[in-house]
Design a protein around this motif. Structure first.
Motif, PDB file in Angstrom:
ATOM      1  N   VAL A 138      12.419 -16.834 -10.377  1.00 42.40           N
ATOM      2  CA  VAL A 138      10.984 -17.515 -10.565  1.00 42.40           C
ATOM      3  C   VAL A 138      10.222 -17.202 -11.880  1.00 42.40           C
ATOM      4  N   SER A 139      10.256 -18.203 -12.629  1.00 47.95           N
ATOM      5  CA  SER A 139       9.747 -17.943 -13.783  1.00 47.95           C
ATOM      6  C   SER A 139       7.953 -17.564 -13.604  1.00 47.95           C
ATOM      7  N   ALA A 140       7.522 -17.856 -12.768  1.00 46.76           N
ATOM      8  CA  ALA A 140       6.197 -17.711 -12.470  1.00 46.76           C
ATOM      9  C   ALA A 140       5.612 -16.171 -12.170  1.00 46.76           C
ATOM     10  N   ALA A 141       6.768 -15.665 -11.412  1.00 47.49           N
ATOM     11  CA  ALA A 141       6.631 -14.071 -11.022  1.00 47.49           C
ATOM     12  C   ALA A 141       7.410 -13.353 -12.000  1.00 47.49           C
ATOM     13  N   GLU A 142       8.275 -14.171 -12.977  1.00 51.89           N
ATOM     14  CA  GLU A 142       9.484 -13.402 -13.725  1.00 51.89           C
ATOM     15  C   GLU A 142      10.057 -12.245 -12.998  1.00 51.89           C
ATOM     16  N   ARG A 143      10.760 -12.880 -11.910  1.00 50.67           N
ATOM     17  CA  ARG A 143      11.551 -11.940 -10.905  1.00 50.67           C
ATOM     18  C   ARG A 143      12.544 -12.640 -10.243  1.00 50.67           C
ATOM     19  N   PHE A 144      13.735 -12.022 -10.055  1.00 48.03           N
ATOM     20  CA  PHE A 144      14.967 -12.738  -9.452  1.00 48.03           C
ATOM     21  C   PHE A 144      14.543 -12.344  -7.966  1.00 48.03           C
ATOM     22  N   ILE A 145      14.653 -13.635  -6.972  1.00 50.39           N
ATOM     23  CA  ILE A 145      14.378 -13.422  -5.565  1.00 50.39           C
ATOM     24  C   ILE A 145      15.487 -13.841  -4.762  1.00 50.39           C
ATOM     25  N   CYS A 146      15.799 -13.129  -3.742  1.00 55.63           N
ATOM     26  CA  CYS A 146      16.878 -13.253  -2.804  1.00 55.63           C
ATOM     27  C   CYS A 146      16.227 -13.798  -1.477  1.00 55.63           C
ATOM     28  N   PRO A 147      16.522 -15.324  -1.098  1.00 55.63           N
ATOM     29  CA  PRO A 147      16.013 -15.908   0.082  1.00 55.63           C
ATOM     30  C   PRO A 147      16.594 -15.209   1.260  1.00 55.63           C
ATOM     31  N   CYS A 148      17.422 -14.609   1.445  1.00 53.72           N
ATOM     32  CA  CYS A 148      18.122 -14.227   2.539  1.00 53.72           C
ATOM     33  C   CYS A 148      17.276 -13.111   3.327  1.00 53.72           C
ATOM     34  N   HIS A 149      17.118 -11.910   2.451  1.00 60.22           N
ATOM     35  CA  HIS A 149      16.520 -10.625   3.185  1.00 60.22           C
ATOM     36  C   HIS A 149      15.563 -10.215   2.141  1.00 60.22           C
ATOM     37  N   GLY A 150      14.931 -10.963   1.243  1.00 60.68           N
ATOM     38  CA  GLY A 150      13.868 -10.412   0.460  1.00 60.68           C
ATOM     39  C   GLY A 150      14.023  -9.563  -0.433  1.00 60.68           C
ATOM     40  N   GLY A 151      15.149  -9.401  -1.117  1.00 57.38           N
ATOM     41  CA  GLY A 151      15.445  -8.673  -2.317  1.00 57.38           C
ATOM     42  C   GLY A 151      14.871  -9.161  -3.562  1.00 57.38           C
TER      43      GLY A 151
END
Length: 283
Positions: A138-151
């Protein structure tokens, strides 16, 4: 009495007086049927457990050679964001053997591991280190997000929140003479502690986290003048007390008024030139 205890029982079912026994029989029919049922149950359980055990343990001993794949030109990669590219991890299985890899140029202010020919380009895997779900950058947050369990992983792939227990896997990369980027085998950051020490990862994550926080505030509040507010900046006072307070002086902001001066009463709501008189004590 002691002599009777020393006598050993006969193995013959006939001597023990078991109904239906015949001479020379040492195993009862009940014991035989019980043993047969146990053996049949063990065979049936093995028919289910052995294939499942082989399926779970087999990949540990399976060595797969990952070929080098040409993915993109070096000039097309930024150093402050990621570009997704599709590569083939397992050949011969179609789309199931493909995966996505995120690429960017090495940034000396972020990447503190020793520089060599295999990390001029940073390539992160999209497989979450919790249960293997695909993560998304996610470029806006500059984070890698896992949609399954919130990693959540930070910009460098280190764990920033949620259930993952280790950073995202990486791929070896190299640059050809033609200026093309090739992606090679995948490796775990924890398996190469000589390059990625925990102390270096912690300091790098902290430094990049403060930078990311400023960028997130800047993108989230487009109409605000302060891009990254801090706790030391003056905050707007909250109106928690009413102007009709009876126990304290009147608000200084209402000290001046156009009305003629008059003595202030305990229940007065208007403003005077001086502070209001205190309320009389309760009887």
């Amino acid at each position: 009495m002691s002599e009777d205890r020393r006598k050993t029982k006969s193995n013959s079912t006939l001597d023990r007086g078991i109904p239906g026994a015949f001479e020379g029989e040492t195993v009862t029919r009940r014991r035989f049927m019980t043993g047969t049922a146990h053996v049949a149950g063990g065979v049936a359980a093995s028919a289910f457990l052995l294939p499942a055990l082989g399926f779970a343990v087999g990949p540990i001993f399976d060595e797969h050679e990952q070929p080098w794949q040409d993915v993109i030109a070096l000039d097309e990669l930024p150093d402050d964001s990621y570009i997704p590219k599709t590569i083939t991890l397992v050949t011969g299985v179609g789309q199931a053997g493909k995966s996505t890899v995120y690429l960017r140029k090495r940034n000396a202010s972020i990447d503190k591991e020793p520089e060599d020919q295999y990390n001029q380009v940073i390539a992160l895997s999209t497989r979450c280190m919790h249960l293997g779900c695909p993560v998304r950058y996610v470029s806006a947050a500059e984070r890698f997000i896992c949609p399954c369990h919130g990693g959540v992983y930070d910009f460098t792939g280190a764990v920033d929140g949620g259930p993952p227990v280790r950073p995202l896997d990486r791929f070896y990369t190299r640059i050809t003479q033609a200026g093309r980027v090739e992606v090679g085998p995948r490796f775990s950051v924890n398996d190469e502690l000589d390059r990625f020490s925990p102390a270096t990862r912690a300091s790098r994550s902290t430094a990049w986290g403060s930078t990311c926080t400023r960028r997130v505030h800047r993108s989230a509040s487009s109409t605000s003048k302060n891009a990254c507010p801090s706790s030391s900046s003056p905050s707007r006072p909250s109106r928690t007390r009413s102007s009709r307070s009876r126990s304290g002086p009147a608000s200084p902001s209402r000290a001046r008024s156009t009305s003629p001066r008059r003595p202030a009463s305990p229940r007065s709501t208007g403003s005077t030139s001086g502070p209001a008189s205190p309320a009389p004590p309760a009887g």
